[in-house]
Design a protein around this motif. Structure first.
Motif, short mmCIF file in Angstrom:
data_model
loop_
_atom_site.label_atom_id
_atom_site.label_comp_id
_atom_site.label_asym_id
_atom_site.label_seq_id
_atom_site.Cartn_x
_atom_site.Cartn_y
_atom_site.Cartn_z
N PHE A 299 -2.11 -6.84 20.39
CA PHE A 299 -2.86 -5.95 21.29
C PHE A 299 -2.58 -4.49 20.97
N ILE A 300 -1.43 -4.23 20.40
CA ILE A 300 -1.14 -2.86 19.98
C ILE A 300 -1.87 -2.53 18.69
N SER A 301 -1.77 -3.43 17.72
CA SER A 301 -2.39 -3.11 16.43
C SER A 301 -3.91 -3.07 16.54
N LEU B 83 4.88 -8.60 12.16
CA LEU B 83 5.90 -8.89 13.19
C LEU B 83 5.47 -10.02 14.12
N GLY B 84 4.19 -10.36 14.09
CA GLY B 84 3.75 -11.48 14.93
C GLY B 84 2.70 -11.09 15.97
N ASN B 85 2.20 -12.14 16.64
CA ASN B 85 1.05 -11.97 17.53
C ASN B 85 1.29 -11.13 18.78
N ALA C 236 10.34 -8.95 21.74
CA ALA C 236 10.08 -9.82 20.60
C ALA C 236 10.39 -9.15 19.27
N LEU C 237 10.90 -7.95 19.31
CA LEU C 237 11.17 -7.24 18.06
C LEU C 237 12.30 -7.89 17.28
N PRO C 238 12.17 -7.93 15.96
CA PRO C 238 13.29 -8.43 15.16
C PRO C 238 14.46 -7.45 15.22
N GLY C 239 15.60 -7.93 14.79
CA GLY C 239 16.79 -7.09 14.85
C GLY C 239 16.82 -6.00 13.79
N VAL D 260 0.13 -0.39 10.63
CA VAL D 260 -0.52 -1.55 11.24
C VAL D 260 -0.18 -2.82 10.46
N SER D 261 -0.21 -2.75 9.13
CA SER D 261 0.10 -3.97 8.39
C SER D 261 1.54 -4.39 8.63
#
Ligand code: 1Q0
Length: 211
Positions: free
Chosen positions: A49-51, A43-45, A161-164, A37-38
């Motif tokens: 809703f998932i976390s 990773l951002g907002n 929105a995931l980072p690479g 979760v942390s």
């Protein structure tokens, strides 16, 4: 940063969750999720809703563990036995026990399968692999089967929105690429084992479809 996310720590927490006779300690199982979760929060907002959902499930289990019947919630095995013997689980439709430990943990258990599939893809990925594709392939193979359309849509948006891949390797805090790949190779059998033990236990007790 002492408390930065590290893949190593996730690995260690899941390792601690296995007892000598292959039972799974809930305390460490949820600690593993807490680490994830942390990571997700960093990773951002889009991922909140998932976390939030994971956090509320961790909280439910923590409350059982620290409650008056806490000694029955030490391992997943003891929890299943206790809740079933005492009719504390809604087996076919939601009723008087909508937040049993069994059904709550089942949600995390299904997500653990997603994690296993995703990390395996990451481990074997190449430079031009896309994390969004790895994530959604893993999702479609696992969790998506348990989610309604609306959630699948929202999850799809979040994946974009995931980072690479580079960033993923970096935040794992486990050294260079070769070291990360090695650590993933070490972690995955462990995550798979925790998953399989839980899966077998739930299957044996007919709990895999809890509402
Ligand atoms: C890093 C990207 C994260 C991608 C997460 C993929 C899975 C998405 C699942 C999203 C569902 C969230 C909305 C809530 C759904 C609930 O309805 C559902 C059912 O519960 P209930 O009570 O309504 O019956 N809840 C669930 O299915 C639980 C879902 C948990 C998803 C947990 C995803 C955990 C991700 C952790 C970050 C992992 C980072 C991996 C790389 C780190 C390296 C070790």
């Amino acid at each position: 940063m002492a408390d930065a996310f590290s893949l190593q720590r996730v690995l260690e927490t899941f390792r601690s969750s296995l007892s000598e006779n292959k039972e799974v300690y809930i305390k460490y199982y949820i600690a593993g999720w807490q680490e994830l979760v942390s990571f997700m929060n960093s990773l951002g907002n889009v991922f909140s809703f998932i976390s939030k959902d994971v956090v509320s499930k961790i909280q439910i289990l923590e409350n059982f563990l620290s409650g008056e019947n806490g000694s029955n919630y030490v391992t997943i095995q003891s929890m299943v036995k206790y809740e079933l013997e005492n009719d504390l689980v809604d087996l076919t439709k939601r009723g008087s026990h909508p937040e049993s430990g069994c059904r709550t943990l089942l949600r995390l258990h299904r997500a653990l399968r997603w994690l296993e599939l995703f990390l395996e893809r990451l481990r074997t990925s190449t430079e031009d692999s896309k994390t969004s594709v790895m994530c959604s392939d893993a999702y479609n193979e696992s969790l998506a089967n348990h989610h309604p359309w609306l959630i699948r849509k929202a999850v799809g948006v979040a994946f974009c929105a995931l980072p690479g891949r580079e960033t993923f390797f970096d935040v794992m805090n486990a050294g260079d690429h070769t070291q990360v790949v090695a650590l993933l190779g070490e972690s995955l059998p462990l995550i798979a084992e925790v998953y399989q033990i839980t899966e077998d236990l739930y299957a044996k007790n007919n709990l895999l479809e809890l509402p």
